[in-house]
Design an enzyme around this catalytic site. Structure first.
Site, PDB file in Angstrom:
ATOM      1  N   LYS A   1     -45.647-101.222   0.531  1.00  0.00           N
ATOM      2  CA  LYS A   1     -45.227 -99.868   0.883  1.00  0.00           C
ATOM      3  C   LYS A   1     -44.282 -99.353  -0.201  1.00  0.00           C
ATOM      4  O   LYS A   1     -43.468-100.111  -0.744  1.00  0.00           O
ATOM      5  CB  LYS A   1     -44.524 -99.918   2.234  1.00  0.00           C
ATOM      6  CG  LYS A   1     -44.144 -98.577   2.829  1.00  0.00           C
ATOM      7  CD  LYS A   1     -43.502 -98.776   4.199  1.00  0.00           C
ATOM      8  CE  LYS A   1     -43.206 -97.475   4.910  1.00  0.00           C
ATOM      9  NZ  LYS A   1     -42.627 -97.705   6.262  1.00  0.00           N
TER      10      LYS A   1
ATOM     11  N   SER B   1     -44.897 -94.793   9.221  1.00  0.00           N
ATOM     12  CA  SER B   1     -44.789 -94.365   7.843  1.00  0.00           C
ATOM     13  C   SER B   1     -45.470 -95.300   6.844  1.00  0.00           C
ATOM     14  O   SER B   1     -45.588 -94.977   5.659  1.00  0.00           O
ATOM     15  CB  SER B   1     -43.301 -94.231   7.470  1.00  0.00           C
ATOM     16  OG  SER B   1     -42.616 -95.463   7.641  1.00  0.00           O
TER      17      SER B   1
ATOM     18  N   SER C   1     -43.500 -97.866  12.559  1.00  0.00           N
ATOM     19  CA  SER C   1     -44.103 -97.554  11.259  1.00  0.00           C
ATOM     20  C   SER C   1     -45.002 -98.637  10.687  1.00  0.00           C
ATOM     21  O   SER C   1     -45.703 -98.385   9.705  1.00  0.00           O
ATOM     22  CB  SER C   1     -42.999 -97.220  10.246  1.00  0.00           C
ATOM     23  OG  SER C   1     -42.390 -96.000  10.580  1.00  0.00           O
TER      24      SER C   1
END
Length: 561
Positions: free
Chosen positions: A131, A206, A230
């Site tokens: 990420k 996210s 997330s």
């Protein structure tokens, strides 16, 4: 052109230039093509061997082939790189590509294995995606802010150090929402990441870039973070596996994120994978590096085989699972209700006890978490864009509204330290009450123990249309309690079976909105998954119990491990 726009144009061009041209498909999928999961095989970019490599979804199988030199680290990394680039053309999931750096490491690992006859570590030669929040030395970390273009990391995040020590190969970074405070993935720097099963629907957030990339098999194992869902929401929306540990279990230092310094309800780092084995292998590997000597927030707790053997849970012989059918605020959509029924049927057939879970103050936990986050969110987020005056998105809809949003509007007010202390004290007392609520179930389970784990949805819907994923408390409540949780795929939406239910007595206005959102034809074929929740710092037990659930589902022919 504004400064923000010019930064975005320059950054996107550098990303495009970093990708070898021969890896880029000659054409992008037509806008009307919603399901792009077949695109990598159709692209003509991948050789038969590269297709074979990237379609090994079990992480342990891939690692065995790397360790025996059946496949080299260079060819495995190249194969996943090429597939990741194809995925990016379809769903816009990448933010950083560093081909020379990754392939040089892969070549060094191959040479080490040839020279020494042994692997560097338990993740030898495995490409791992990250990420965008995780720092990689010499690579930019932007968090979806155009204002952060040009910010190069000076050192690796601790979890990246651990992965490299274990022999892994970081090779791409993946897209996140602007500010990382949304459960959808869109920003003004890279744009929107979409769901590969239906590009009109969200990939979640996210860690949405990770979810979409792994779903397209451009990665087999990735690292995300989870503040309110997330990891779990992108994993469940994209039909893969995810683990949210308790937030003191894995290192977070060097992960650049929102609300840094806020210690009440923190983001936890964790894995997303195409296999359940990937979650376990990731945890064992990272913990083997003793990350508590590099990150003071990590508890000194090695992988615990006794926990994994379920010694606290009757050794897994007869477990009691509690199913939460409805959290009292938003009723889950029909496919999720069917998945819960499937889990109950499978576990009962396997000889386990299944009871109902009564949620306690779940909505109050959500309100409290949001109040704590908003105590400083406006100043925190606005400070990140102040230099260039970058607009802040107020939501993840298609209109790109920049009016004040939930975390930056009038409701996000700075509070005095004393007020924050009162919120923290309320959180402590609510956690204590929930602990007692769980312990009291010992009188109902028939095992002499409290409920071993809770099974529930990770979202009230499957992947929602863009901008409509408004309710996240099927995940956020467990962050607020700091309970460990996994998500796992169960089935897919079947429009013939998962018909729209008639209006019920709505719990809330948002419950009515979610009921109106459901259209079986829109969601047909989308992945449907569930969440398994355990106690704090019982990640090993949670993984073991998830295996039991998946195996039980598999025995009745309705899921795969």
């Amino acid at each position: 052109m504004s400064k923000v726009e010019s930064l975005a144009v320059e950054k996107r061009q550098r990303l495009a230039d970093a990708i070898p041209k021969e890896w880029v498909p000659s054409s992008t999928p037509a806008p009307h093509r919603l399901d792009v999961t077949g695109l990598p095989r159709e692209s003509g970019i991948l050789s038969d061997r590269e297709i074979e490599i990237t379609e090994v979804t079990d992480v342990d199988t891939l690692l065995r082939r790397l360790a025996t030199a059946e496949w080299s680290a260079v060819e495995v990394t190249t194969a996943f790189y090429k597939r990741a680039v194809i995925a990016h053309q379809a769903v816009n999931c990448l933010t950083e590509v560093f081909v020379e750096k990754a392939l040089a490491r892969a070549a060094a690992l191959d040479q080490f294995l040839k020279t020494n006859g042994k692997v560097v570590g338990p993740l030898h030669g495995l490409p791992i995606s990250l990420k965008d929040m995780f720092n990689v030395k010499g690579i930019e970390t932007t968090l979806g802010y155009a204002s952060w273009v040009g910010r190069y990391a000076q050192e690796d995040a601790v979890i990246v150090e651990a992965l490299v020590e274990c022999g892994a190969i970081p090779y791409v970074k993946t897209n996140v929402p602007q500010s990382v405070m949304w459960t959808e993935t869109h920003n003004l720097l890279f744009g929107r990441t979409v769901n590969p099963y239906n590009r009109s629907l969200t990939c979640g957030g996210s860690s949405g870039g990770e979810g979409a990339l792994i779903a397209l098999k451009g990665s087999v194992l990735g690292v995300g973070t989870d503040l309110g869902g997330s990891i779990r929401i992108p994993a469940v929306y994209n039909g893969i596996y995810g683990l949210k540990p308790s937030y003191h279990r894995l290192p977070i230092h060097g992960c650049v994120g929102p609300l840094e310094g806020q210690e009440c309800v923190r983001a936890a780092a964790g894995p997303l994978s195409s296999s359940l084995s990937g979650l376990k292998t990731f945890m064992k590997a990272v913990l083997s590096t003793q990350p508590w000597f590099k990150d003071p927030s990590v508890v000194p707790m090695e992988w615990n085989e006794k926990l994994y053997a379920l010694e606290r849970h009757g050794r897994g012989e007869q477990l009691c699972f509690a199913i939460m059918w409805d959290d009292g605020k938003v009723k889950p959509h029909p496919p999720l209700q069917r998945a819960l029924r499937m889990a109950k049927e499978a576990l009962t057939a396997a000889g386990h006890t299944v009871t109902d879970w009564e949620p306690l103050n779940h909505y109050e936990f959500a309100r409290l978490a949001n109040t704590i986050w908003r105590a400083g969110s406006r100043r925190d987020i606005q400070s990140h864009v102040a230099e260039h005056g970058e607009p802040l998105l107020s939501g993840m809809g298609t209109d790109e509204d920049t009016s004040p949003g939930f975390f930056t509007g009038d409701g996000a007010k700075d509070v005095h330290a004393y007020e924050l202390w009162q919120l923290q004290n309320k959180l402590f007392n609510m956690r204590k009450a929930y602990l007692e609520h769980w312990q009291k179930t010992a009188s109902q389970t028939g095992t002499g123990r409290p409920v071993d784990a809770i099974i529930c949805p990770a979202s009230a819907s499957v992947a929602a249309p863009h901008g409509q994923n408004q309710y996240t408390n099927y995940t956020t409540v467990w962050n607020t309690l700091d309970y460990a949780a996994t998500v796992f795929p169960v089935t897919k939406v079947d429009a013939r079976v998962d018909v729209k239910s008639p209006p019920h007595s709505f719990h809330s206005s948002i419950d009515k909105i979610y009921h109106g959102m459901y259209d079986p034809q829109v969601f047909n074929g989308m992945p449907v998954g569930l969440q398994l929740v355990g106690r704090p710092l019982e990640e090993e037990a949670v993984l073991a119990m998830t295996e039991i659930v998946i195996q039980a589902l598999g025995k009745i022919g309705k899921a795969r491990l």
